[in-house]
Design a protein around this motif. Structure first.
Motif: not given
Length: 768
Positions: A511-515
């Motif tokens: 999944c993508s990092r939050h930033n």
């Protein structure tokens, strides 16, 4: 002066501290084999394996002919060619040699002028304080006093030598049964900084955020001195007493700010230690005790030969690591044959006494029973051992299955079980998979214990999860130590993968990092808003400070990089004054709104903006996606755009069989994250099958590297990874709220819009 507010864009995206020329001590359990290009010996040390490696060089485990073990740090030749680096290395050697204390790891040998400079220090087979606290929890008060007294004595010796350590932190304190050892003088310097500015610089923050003094955080070089080490020791003792740093965790600039301006969080520190720690953590260096005074106030007793100052699980860890050292190869024979050595403990005795005390300490609750087998394996006159049981091939699951995030955790467990059942049903399966589950209940204080349930099982080949950011972060040391592959589909906390801090070495993030997710949301606002956006509002709800801060950082970079200046505001935890702040933002003329916070505050924001008649685009991220926002906001949620790392299985024809199997097995369609967990298992099982050669199961410590190089076509899309284990491409799918439901849209754009229109994502990891 470099300050907390001056972090660069790249640092903000990764939240990696300013480069610090030091590294955590390698752990005994991390020994890796030598590479073909490695030397077999250095200056009388036979090299047995690699303890660690990085861009600066390699640390080996070495041994003398007498059986003495050492950590041998060797600098790469290209680094050694740089005069400034050789000067720094020489300074580290000189500093370490000047410190004489039983509580500091001594230098055994060094040659800063060799073609590849090297430094050998005594090897301690115990864990660092950081490892021990994460894995086994805080120390008792007596243990804290002994720890503090010993490290204070080591610092007193450092200061008596005219030095300042400048990096006192849990990773730089190793635990032995007879007491702690302070290590790493790589950034130590003279207490009088005059003449050293060429080497240290006057505007550089040196140290580890969260364990440095206010004068270090503000780069006030002239004020950094012995009192700075005392402040760091206060931080270290607070961490050892509570399991958390006294100024919290999260973004580097936030840590710096709190260190300078906020009072420390000492809740949970034993009452008898509170006055002492408050003195250490005084903002004014002159108000702090000296290291020598601190040692006198803490020196109620010393550990001596008993290990009862440490919790029994920590002693067991030391024992296990020492035992692993027994499997190291014997000393090469000399050219002259010698008579067979008499029976006795030999090297085994030396290893058990490493650190100055035997592990036969009854007070620690652990002892090693070792025997001499006379070279024949000890089988003479004994019954043959029973045949070993067939080993299982197990997929571990760490998730919140009974806490506040159980919907996500249970969905992932179901996806894992369906993937395992599908694999086992194959006629051509090379092995049969099993599932082992560890419930962390969404409690970060249970994260490490939940991880140990899985890492201690040799049949577990890899982990799916953790499902939560902070239980995952708490579990990292256990997984890193075991080198066990960890595939997460929902934990976007950026520090879960951070080789710059030596952590997350086995994590593969699907999944993508939050930033980065927030960066893509900003691109979507700029590309898809019905009207040109020139003043987007950006609100940070500090209820989950790390998550919201990462969203603020990523979105700010996305907007500013496109020439658009956002209008940011912050509300404290609990979203107090949220409605008033939103009114001020609307009055200021914002024409779009990005919510960096959780579902409860998003509900209030939706209702408030609706009541204010705000018509600009409203967008938010992963931790708002879910039924709570839809139910709570009701009609006010209509039109909101929400990004999350999940794809609706119903829109994927490749997932049709999975959807049908889920309905047949569980009586309902798959919830979000179930399909992504299914893909994580098929990815892991596929790489295990590729590595399954000659009828031998693969070494699980080799799997993280294989996974990070893999590409995978799953039922939810395609996955690929960069070197640090993070997902390539976007990984953030967008939904808009229509008629009280999330209506799928598309992947977020991977680049800002251009005058010719919005480009398609350059490399979406999961296509539709």
């Amino acid at each position: 002066m470099w300050g907390w507010q001056d972090l660069r864009v790249g640092a903000l995206l990764t939240s990696t501290p300013t480069p610090i020329p030091s590294r955590p001590a390698p752990a005994a359990g991390d020994l890796a084999p030598l590479l073909p290009a490695d030397p077999s010996a250095i200056a009388g040390y036979r090299l047995l394996g690699r303890l660690g490696a990085g861009g600066m060089g390699v640390v080996y485990l070495g041994r003398t002919d007498a059986g003495e073990l050492a950590a041998v740090k060797v600098t790469l030749a290209d680094r050694a060619e740089r005069t400034d680096f050789r000067s720094r290395f020489r300074r580290e050697v000189e500093a370490a040699r000047r410190v004489v204390s039983p509580w500091a790891v001594p230098v055994l040998g060094a040659d800063p002028d060799a073609p590849e400079p090297w430094l050998a220090t005594a090897f301690v087979p115990g864990p660092s304080l950081g490892e021990a606290v994460v894995a086994h929890g805080p120390l008792p008060e007596r243990g804290l006093r002994i720890l503090g007294g010993a490290v204070a004595r080591a610092l007193a010796a450092v200061h008596a030598a005219g030095l300042v350590h400048r990096d006192v932190k849990p990773a730089n304190v190793l635990l032995a049964v007879d007491g702690p050892r302070l290590i790493d003088f790589g950034i130590a310097r003279a207490a009088d900084p005059a003449g050293e500015t060429a080497l240290t610089g006057t505007d550089m923050v040196v140290g580890t955020p969260g364990f440095l003094a206010p004068e270090q955080a503000e780069a006030r070089t002239e004020d950094v001195g012995p009192a700075s080490d005392v402040f760091a020791l206060g931080c270290l003792l607070a961490y050892a007493a509570t399991g958390r740093p006294p100024f919290g965790t999260g973004a580097v600039d936030a840590l710096m700010y709190r260190t300078v301006h906020d009072e420390p969080d000492l809740a949970g520190v034993p009452d008898g230690l509170l006055p002492l720690l408050r003195g250490c953590l005084a903002k004014d260096p002159a108000a702090r005790p000296t290291a020598e005074q601190l040692a006198g106030r803490l020196a109620e007793d010393t550990p001596g030969a008993a290990a009862d100052w440490l919790p029994a699980p920590v002693v067991r860890t030391i024992a296990e690591r020492s035992a692993r050292m027994l499997a190291l190869p014997d000393i090469d024979p000399t050219s002259t044959p010698a008579a067979a050595p008499p029976a006795g403990p030999g090297r085994r005795r030396f290893l058990l006494l490493a650190g100055g005390a035997g592990l036969l300490a009854a007070g620690g609750g652990t002892w090693l029973a070792l025997r001499d087998d006379g070279g024949n394996g000890g089988t003479e006159g004994k019954r043959p051992a029973p045949p070993p049981k067939a080993r299982k091939w197990t997929i571990g699951v760490q998730a919140d299955l009974s806490g506040p995030g159980k919907a996500v955790g249970q969905a992932q467990e179901r996806g894992v079980r369906l993937a395992v059942e599908a694999f086992n049903s194959r006629a051509d399966k090379p092995f049969t998979l099993d599932v082992k589950v560890s419930d962390d209940r969404g409690d970060q204080h249970r994260g490490a214990a939940a991880a140990r349930v899985l890492t201690s099982d040799p049949d577990v080949l890899g982990i799916i999860g953790p499902s939560h950011d902070y239980t995952g972060y708490a579990a990292l040391p256990a997984y890193d130590e075991a080198r066990l592959p960890v595939l997460t589909v929902s934990a976007g906390y950026n520090l879960l993968t951070n080789p710059g801090l030596g952590q997350g070495l086995s994590v593969v993030r699907l999944c993508s990092r939050h930033n980065y997710a927030a960066l893509y949301l900003a691109y979507h606002v700029l590309a898809k808003s019905p009207r040109p956006v020139t003043r987007p509002g950006l609100l940070q709800d500090r209820t989950d400070e790390n998550y919201s801060w990462q969203y603020v950082v990523g979105a700010s970079i996305g907007f500013k990089g496109s020439g658009v200046l956002p209008h940011p505001r912050v509300v404290p935890a609990g979203a107090k004054r949220l409605e008033r702040v939103l009114g001020e933002m609307v009055d200021a003329g914002i024409d779009a709104y990005l919510h960096a916070g959780l579902a409860p505050s998003a509900v209030r924001a939706a209702k408030t903006l609706d009541a204010l008649g705000f018509t600009g685009m409203r967008i938010t991220g992963q931790h708002v996606y879910g039924d709570e926002f839809l139910r709570g906001a009701g009609a006010a949620a209509e039109g909101w755009v929400v990004g999350a790392p999940v794809v609706p299985p119903g829109i994927r024809k490749q997932a049709a069989a999975f959807v049908a199997a889920h309905r047949a097995r569980f009586g309902t369609g798959p919830a979000p994250y179930a399909g992504e967990a299914y893909d994580a298992v098929t990815l892991l099982a596929g790489e295990v099958a590729k590595a399954f050669k000659g009828g031998r199961r693969p070494d699980r410590t080799t799997l993280p590297g294989l996974l990070r190089k893999a590409t995978h076509k799953g039922i939810m899309g395609e996955y690929g990874f960069v070197e640090d284990g993070n997902l390539t491409g976007v990984g953030t799918f967008l939904y808009t709220v229509r008629n009280g439901r999330y209506e799928p849209m598309d992947w977020a754009p991977s680049a800002p819009p251009t005058p010719k229109g919005t480009p398609k994502p350059a490399s979406a990891p999961q296509g539709t």
